[in-house]
Motif scaffolding. Structure first.
Motif, PDB file in Angstrom:
ATOM      1  N   GLN A  25      -1.219   6.824  18.110  1.00 46.32           N
ATOM      2  CA  GLN A  25      -0.384   5.684  17.731  1.00 46.32           C
ATOM      3  C   GLN A  25       0.294   5.930  16.387  1.00 46.32           C
ATOM      4  N   SER A  26      -0.444   6.513  15.446  1.00 42.88           N
ATOM      5  CA  SER A  26       0.146   6.825  14.137  1.00 42.88           C
ATOM      6  C   SER A  26       1.274   7.835  14.300  1.00 42.88           C
ATOM      7  N   ALA A  27       1.036   8.802  15.168  1.00 44.15           N
ATOM      8  CA  ALA A  27       2.061   9.818  15.408  1.00 44.15           C
ATOM      9  C   ALA A  27       3.328   9.182  15.969  1.00 44.15           C
ATOM     10  N   ALA A  28       3.140   8.210  16.856  1.00 46.15           N
ATOM     11  CA  ALA A  28       4.306   7.543  17.455  1.00 46.15           C
ATOM     12  C   ALA A  28       5.083   6.774  16.399  1.00 46.15           C
ATOM     13  N   VAL A  29       4.381   6.144  15.484  1.00 48.24           N
ATOM     14  CA  VAL A  29       5.064   5.381  14.430  1.00 48.24           C
ATOM     15  C   VAL A  29       5.892   6.310  13.554  1.00 48.24           C
ATOM     16  N   LEU A  30       5.327   7.451  13.208  1.00 48.22           N
ATOM     17  CA  LEU A  30       5.985   8.340  12.250  1.00 48.22           C
ATOM     18  C   LEU A  30       6.900   9.363  12.919  1.00 48.22           C
ATOM     19  N   VAL A  65      -2.482   4.932   5.467  1.00 50.73           N
ATOM     20  CA  VAL A  65      -2.361   3.485   5.674  1.00 50.73           C
ATOM     21  C   VAL A  65      -2.416   3.159   7.169  1.00 50.73           C
ATOM     22  N   LEU A  66      -1.727   3.969   7.962  1.00 50.04           N
ATOM     23  CA  LEU A  66      -1.737   3.711   9.403  1.00 50.04           C
ATOM     24  C   LEU A  66      -3.141   3.900   9.992  1.00 50.04           C
ATOM     25  N   ARG A  67      -3.798   4.962   9.566  1.00 49.63           N
ATOM     26  CA  ARG A  67      -5.091   5.293  10.176  1.00 49.63           C
ATOM     27  C   ARG A  67      -6.212   4.385   9.676  1.00 49.63           C
ATOM     28  N   PHE A  68      -6.223   4.132   8.360  1.00 50.25           N
ATOM     29  CA  PHE A  68      -7.413   3.493   7.805  1.00 50.25           C
ATOM     30  C   PHE A  68      -7.183   2.054   7.328  1.00 50.25           C
ATOM     31  N   HIS A 110     -10.950   1.462   4.346  1.00 47.14           N
ATOM     32  CA  HIS A 110     -10.327   0.226   4.814  1.00 47.14           C
ATOM     33  C   HIS A 110     -10.612  -0.922   3.851  1.00 47.14           C
ATOM     34  N   GLU A 111     -11.875  -1.031   3.448  1.00 47.09           N
ATOM     35  CA  GLU A 111     -12.234  -2.105   2.522  1.00 47.09           C
ATOM     36  C   GLU A 111     -11.544  -1.926   1.173  1.00 47.09           C
ATOM     37  N   ALA A 112     -11.430  -0.673   0.733  1.00 41.84           N
ATOM     38  CA  ALA A 112     -10.745  -0.409  -0.537  1.00 41.84           C
ATOM     39  C   ALA A 112      -9.280  -0.834  -0.449  1.00 41.84           C
ATOM     40  N   PHE A 113      -8.664  -0.551   0.675  1.00 40.56           N
ATOM     41  CA  PHE A 113      -7.280  -0.988   0.871  1.00 40.56           C
ATOM     42  C   PHE A 113      -7.197  -2.511   0.874  1.00 40.56           C
ATOM     43  N   GLU A 114      -8.137  -3.142   1.512  1.00 40.80           N
ATOM     44  CA  GLU A 114      -8.126  -4.610   1.546  1.00 40.80           C
ATOM     45  C   GLU A 114      -8.214  -5.180   0.131  1.00 40.80           C
ATOM     46  N   GLU A 115      -9.008  -4.542  -0.707  1.00 44.30           N
ATOM     47  CA  GLU A 115      -9.104  -5.010  -2.094  1.00 44.30           C
ATOM     48  C   GLU A 115      -7.772  -4.853  -2.816  1.00 44.30           C
ATOM     49  N   ILE A 116      -7.118  -3.744  -2.587  1.00 46.06           N
ATOM     50  CA  ILE A 116      -5.843  -3.490  -3.271  1.00 46.06           C
ATOM     51  C   ILE A 116      -4.803  -4.533  -2.892  1.00 46.06           C
ATOM     52  N   VAL A 117      -4.814  -4.948  -1.638  1.00 38.44           N
ATOM     53  CA  VAL A 117      -3.754  -5.866  -1.176  1.00 38.44           C
ATOM     54  C   VAL A 117      -4.198  -7.325  -1.200  1.00 38.44           C
ATOM     55  N   ALA A 118      -5.358  -7.576  -1.804  1.00 38.65           N
ATOM     56  CA  ALA A 118      -5.907  -8.935  -1.728  1.00 38.65           C
ATOM     57  C   ALA A 118      -4.944  -9.981  -2.289  1.00 38.65           C
ATOM     58  N   ASP A 119      -4.215  -9.640  -3.336  1.00 37.46           N
ATOM     59  CA  ASP A 119      -3.343 -10.646  -3.959  1.00 37.46           C
ATOM     60  C   ASP A 119      -1.862 -10.371  -3.711  1.00 37.46           C
ATOM     61  N   VAL A 120      -1.562  -9.624  -2.671  1.00 40.16           N
ATOM     62  CA  VAL A 120      -0.150  -9.338  -2.360  1.00 40.16           C
ATOM     63  C   VAL A 120       0.486 -10.561  -1.694  1.00 40.16           C
ATOM     64  N   PRO A 121       1.583 -11.059  -2.243  1.00 37.90           N
ATOM     65  CA  PRO A 121       2.247 -12.207  -1.611  1.00 37.90           C
ATOM     66  C   PRO A 121       3.019 -11.775  -0.364  1.00 37.90           C
ATOM     67  N   VAL A 122       3.583 -12.740   0.325  1.00 33.68           N
ATOM     68  CA  VAL A 122       4.422 -12.425   1.493  1.00 33.68           C
ATOM     69  C   VAL A 122       5.837 -12.157   0.996  1.00 33.68           C
ATOM     70  N   LEU A 143       0.831  -1.209   0.000  1.00 37.40           N
ATOM     71  CA  LEU A 143       0.000   0.000   0.000  1.00 37.40           C
ATOM     72  C   LEU A 143       0.864   1.257   0.000  1.00 37.40           C
ATOM     73  N   LEU A 144       1.972   1.196   0.685  1.00 35.93           N
ATOM     74  CA  LEU A 144       2.849   2.357   0.752  1.00 35.93           C
ATOM     75  C   LEU A 144       3.544   2.602  -0.586  1.00 35.93           C
ATOM     76  N   THR A 145       4.049   1.537  -1.186  1.00 36.50           N
ATOM     77  CA  THR A 145       4.881   1.729  -2.376  1.00 36.50           C
ATOM     78  C   THR A 145       4.084   1.607  -3.669  1.00 36.50           C
ATOM     79  N   GLY A 146       3.021   0.783  -3.658  1.00 39.90           N
ATOM     80  CA  GLY A 146       2.223   0.598  -4.866  1.00 39.90           C
ATOM     81  C   GLY A 146       2.906  -0.227  -5.932  1.00 39.90           C
TER      82      GLY A 146
END
Lengths: 168, 432
Positions: free
Chosen positions: A129-134, A118-121, B5-17, A24-27
């Motif tokens: 907590q997000s503030a502590a991470v960053l 990403v941290l929040r949602f 949150h759900e949109a993010f879950e969809e994006i990462v659904a097929d992300v490997p480890v 999610l971070l890098t895309g």
């Protein structure tokens, strides 16, 4: 428990979640893999010295700081995120277009804005907590979140419209 | 789409480890070997110098006593120190952790607060776990789902809840007793239309003046599925009590959800911080105030600009100021004197015990240089952090002075002259 065994157990349990956050971070799969591997190297280097720290926030902080600072160094955001999403073959469900559009829009946020979202949602952390991470203040988390969400609404009007409907 | 949150879950659904731990271990070991080679060379050179200096000193004075561990005498004003008078001895790394571990004689007293708080807060507080990292008070958490903590609702148990407890000595600034909502807004930034806060006065367990403030921030547009649940957000509930001993006792519960999720009653929270067992030994109250410490810094550095906190932070037994000296940043803390500091295995690449007025004088400042590699995350490209931390265990208080600056890769580090002035600051008798 032996520290290396402890680390292996933690990575075994949380490696998938770290990978998803990295993506999610890098895309980008390659960039995400590099970020996770880079994080593991730093974690290993410090793990033996880290005492009885709770590994979850510890590793998370390394992942996010490596991401933000890595982008500062390499201007990575200009590479994978700037290119159009591949696999543009069909849109039967409508979901693929929306997903890729949101993914693409994320890449147009600043690294810190993306990290905050990403941290929040995705990780569902509180502002504190997000503030502590960053390593930033909760008020900065809040302002960055507000700006990032507004930017997403502008970049993904379809998604924004449906979400604004939800909000009301 | 049903929320971000759900949109993010969809994006990462097929992300490997991703990631290979074995490869990371191998890579880290190789890096460590390279670093050890470099550091060993530096340590060997430093050891040779130390031995030579030691031999010279012994030659000058056969009766010189050793070593200076423990409180140093308060320096007299006619003494002066400089790089020419410094005599350094390496300090071994003796414990896990990061940086200088500065023993605080008040830690045990603060650790004793949690059982008292739990006693008042009732059964739900049984699962409060102590947290480290708060130098002026107590901090604990109710762990999230999956723990033994059984919250009344599933939503409430999905996130950890944090509890911090403190005492305040000075009412000069914004605090939870005088203006709880103002305090929360100052602490958490400018309000927006998702925020709300209410405050009301009530009486403590023995009629003390008390106030409860409940701050909340609802979820934004993208959060939650379907209509945003009314319980989605962050909250903080603070209770402050004007205690019989003149101190303000306060407790803040911080979590995810709405203020209704606070698992503790206002009366129980007030009783906890009004309890006279939430206390500190007398010596805690001899530590200078935050403002006094900032004034001493300004005397040494007229261009010092302290960061102004919009709310009060006057805690007994711990004074602090932080700000800037132009480019370098500076932080000074004062706490009652304890044992000499220990050099932990992480962060500090070099720990020395420095006899600042020469080998014949027992006045000692512990000096740590930070590990640039571990601080590499801090810095933009082609720059690095230059940071040092000085610890002076004085006759009454321990003073910790930390300087930090981002410098370009080819730029000179923080100068010896600045180090000298910061040591003078650490030794200032007004901080004792």
């Amino acid at each position: 428990m032996d520290r290396e065994v402890e680390l292996r157990e933690f990575i075994s349990a949380r490696g998938a979640a770290l990978s998803r956050a990295a993506y999610l971070l890098t895309g980008d799969h390659q960039a995400a893999e590099d970020l996770v591997q880079d994080t593991y190297v730093v974690v290993v280097r410090r793990w033996q010295k880290s005492g009885t720290l709770d590994p979850e926030p510890y590793v998370r902080r390394i992942l996010y700081s490596r991401f933000i600072d890595g982008l500062r160094r390499r201007r990575l955001w200009e590479l994978p995120w700037a290119s159009p999403p591949d696999g543009a073959g069909g849109d039967e469900a409508g979901t693929a277009t929306e997903r890729l559009t949101l993914r693409d829009a994320l890449g147009r946020l600043t690294p810190k804005q993306r990290a905050v979202l990403v941290l929040r949602f995705y990780e569902d952390l509180t502002e504190s907590q997000s503030a502590a991470v960053l390593g930033i203040s909760p008020s900065t988390v809040k302002s960055q979140t507000r700006v990032a969400l507004q930017r997403l609404r502008e970049l993904v009007p379809d998604a924004a419209a449906s979400l604004e409907g939800v909000e009301s | 789409m049903s929320g971000l949150h759900e949109a993010f879950e969809e994006i990462v659904a097929d992300v490997p480890v991703y990631g290979d731990l074995d490869r990371a271990i191998e890579q880290a070991e190789q890096e460590q070997l390279r670093r050890n080679g470099m550091v060993a060379g530096l340590v060997a050179a430093a050891a040779v110098v130390a031995v030579i200096i030691g031999l010279l000193a012994i030659t000058h004075d056969e009766n010189r006593s050793q070593p200076p561990v423990g409180p140093s005498p308060s320096p007299t004003p006619d003494k002066s120190q400089s790089p020419e008078t410094w005599v350094d001895s390496p300090v071994a790394r003796t414990r896990d952790g990061k940086g200088w571990h500065v023993p605080d004689p008040l830690t045990a007293a603060r650790d004793a607060w949690l059982p008292v708080v739990v006693e008042h807060l009732g059964p739900k507080a049984r699962h409060l776990e102590p947290l480290e990292g708060l130098e002026w008070g107590g901090q604990s958490k109710l762990p999230a789902e999956g723990s033994e903590y059984d919250a009344s609702t599933a939503a409430a148990s999905a996130y950890s809840t944090y509890v911090r407890t403190g005492l305040m000595v000075d009412r000069g600034g914004l605090d939870l007793l005088d203006d709880g909502c103002g305090y929360f807004r100052a602490e958490r930034g400018a309000p927006d239309d998702q925020e709300s806060c209410t405050t009301k006065r009530f009486a403590g367990p023995e009629g003390e003046r008390a106030r409860i403030s409940s701050w909340g921030r609802r979820c934004g547009a993208y959060e939650g599925g379907g209509p945003a649940p009314a319980t989605c957000g962050d909250y903080a509930v603070g209770v402050a009590v004007e205690r019989r001993d003149g101190l303000i006792g306060y407790i803040v519960v911080d979590g995810r959800g709405t203020p209704d999720f606070n698992p503790f009653t206002p009366d129980a929270m007030a009783a906890a911080v009004a309890d006279p067992r939430i206390s500190l030994p007398e010596r805690a109250f001899a530590v200078p105030s935050d403002q006094a410490v900032a004034s001493v810094v300004e005397d040494h550095f007229p261009d010092y600009r302290a960061n102004q906190l919009p709310y009060a932070m006057e805690h007994p037994g711990y004074a602090q100021t932080s700000g800037g000296l132009g480019r370098p940043g500076l932080r000074v803390t004062v706490r009652p004197a304890g044992e000499a500091p220990d050099c932990a295995r992480s962060w500090l690449i070099e720990c020395v015990e420095r006899r600042v007025f020469g080998a014949d004088d027992p006045t000692t400042v512990f000096v740590g240089a930070w590990d640039e590699e571990d601080w590499a995350d801090c810095c933009p490209k082609n720059s690095r952090a230059d940071t040092r931390e000085f610890v002076y265990v004085g006759p009454r208080n321990t003073v910790v002075v930390t300087e930090f600056m981002i410098v370009k890769a080819d730029e000179d580090p923080i100068s010896d002259d600045l180090d000298k002035r910061l040591i003078d600051l650490a030794l200032d008798p007004r901080l004792q």
